[in-house]
Design a protein around this motif. Structure first.
Motif, PDB file in Angstrom:
ATOM      1  N   ALA A  75       0.831  -1.086  -0.071  1.00 18.51           N
ATOM      2  CA  ALA A  75      -0.039   0.102   0.061  1.00 18.51           C
ATOM      3  C   ALA A  75       0.892   1.287   0.011  1.00 18.51           C
ATOM      4  O   ALA A  75       1.905   1.351   0.769  1.00 18.51           O
ATOM      5  CB  ALA A  75      -0.895  -0.130   1.178  1.00 18.51           C
ATOM      6  N   ALA A  76       0.680   2.400  -0.910  1.00 18.41           N
ATOM      7  CA  ALA A  76       1.349   3.453  -1.031  1.00 18.41           C
ATOM      8  C   ALA A  76       0.842   4.350   0.320  1.00 18.41           C
ATOM      9  O   ALA A  76       1.708   5.105   0.498  1.00 18.41           O
ATOM     10  CB  ALA A  76       1.023   4.109  -2.432  1.00 18.41           C
ATOM     11  N   ARG A  77      -0.145   3.867   0.636  1.00 21.40           N
ATOM     12  CA  ARG A  77      -0.534   4.976   1.958  1.00 21.40           C
ATOM     13  C   ARG A  77      -1.370   3.912   2.741  1.00 21.40           C
ATOM     14  O   ARG A  77      -1.575   3.005   2.401  1.00 21.40           O
ATOM     15  CB  ARG A  77      -1.209   6.125   1.445  1.00 21.40           C
ATOM     16  CG  ARG A  77      -2.750   5.684   0.642  1.00 21.40           C
ATOM     17  CD  ARG A  77      -3.496   7.117   0.308  1.00 21.40           C
ATOM     18  NE  ARG A  77      -4.481   6.802  -0.677  1.00 21.40           N
ATOM     19  CZ  ARG A  77      -5.758   6.430  -0.330  1.00 21.40           C
ATOM     20  NH1 ARG A  77      -6.164   5.937   0.862  1.00 21.40           N
ATOM     21  NH2 ARG A  77      -6.761   6.101  -1.235  1.00 21.40           N
ATOM     22  N   SER A  78      -1.606   4.521   4.203  1.00 19.81           N
ATOM     23  CA  SER A  78      -2.517   3.554   5.004  1.00 19.81           C
ATOM     24  C   SER A  78      -4.051   3.414   4.375  1.00 19.81           C
ATOM     25  O   SER A  78      -4.468   4.638   3.915  1.00 19.81           O
ATOM     26  CB  SER A  78      -2.438   4.600   6.353  1.00 19.81           C
ATOM     27  OG  SER A  78      -3.378   3.603   7.257  1.00 19.81           O
ATOM     28  N   LEU A  79      -4.428   2.401   4.367  1.00 21.00           N
ATOM     29  CA  LEU A  79      -5.638   1.964   4.045  1.00 21.00           C
ATOM     30  C   LEU A  79      -6.485   1.609   5.149  1.00 21.00           C
ATOM     31  O   LEU A  79      -6.027   0.975   6.081  1.00 21.00           O
ATOM     32  CB  LEU A  79      -5.804   0.700   3.023  1.00 21.00           C
ATOM     33  CG  LEU A  79      -4.894   1.147   1.719  1.00 21.00           C
ATOM     34  CD1 LEU A  79      -4.760  -0.236   0.873  1.00 21.00           C
ATOM     35  CD2 LEU A  79      -5.620   2.022   0.924  1.00 21.00           C
ATOM     36  N   PRO A  80      -7.954   2.059   5.293  1.00 25.80           N
ATOM     37  CA  PRO A  80      -8.931   1.635   6.415  1.00 25.80           C
ATOM     38  C   PRO A  80      -9.044   0.273   6.270  1.00 25.80           C
ATOM     39  O   PRO A  80      -9.279  -0.323   5.381  1.00 25.80           O
ATOM     40  CB  PRO A  80      -9.984   2.691   6.094  1.00 25.80           C
ATOM     41  CG  PRO A  80      -9.776   3.338   4.974  1.00 25.80           C
ATOM     42  CD  PRO A  80      -8.572   3.010   4.418  1.00 25.80           C
TER      43      PRO A  80
END
Length: 135
Positions: A17-22
């Motif tokens: 993931a390139a960013r935090s995912l919920p």
């Protein structure tokens, strides 16, 4: 989601993931062509054993999802491919507009006890589908 070198030893490329995912985010379904498991193992995997590493075998062992091309390699989009007559022609001409991304078949499981797995795979045997979700 980005594809880069896996943190799992000898696993090749992995998915990150390139960013935090919920939690609860659906990443998608496992990409590929549904094939009878025994036919897949007896034909394609004998010639191209690397195809096994990218395939998803359902828990009932009746079918696999095969995201590889005709030579058992993974491509950016699923282009199918098998020993079935006309299969490669159909995938490369009429069915290529589907553009099914193969990134999800690069999810690597960390070694047992290593931690770090934050995705669940939910099988639906009736629909022959695998859905990945952030946990």
């Amino acid at each position: 989601l980005i594809i880069q070198q896996s943190n799992v030893p000898n696993a090749g490329l992995g998915l990150f993931a390139a960013r935090s995912l919920p939690r609860g985010t659906i990443l998608g379904t496992y990409p590929g062509v549904l094939r009878p498991a025994q036919v897949f193992y007896d034909t394609k995997c004998r010639s191209f054993p690397q195809a096994v590493g990218y395939s998803w075998r359902f828990t009932d062992s009746k079918y696999v999802i095969d995201p590889t091309d005709a030579t058992g390699e993974i491509q950016p989009i699923c282009i199918g491919g098998s020993e079935v007559p006309l299969s490669n022609f159909l995938f490369h001409t009429f069915l290529k507009f589907w553009n099914v991304n193969t990134a999800l078949c690069r999810i690597n499981e960390p070694p047992i006890g290593a931690g770090g797995c934050n995705v669940s795979a939910k099988e639906n045997l009736e629909r022959r589908e695998v859905v990945f979700e952030v946990i």
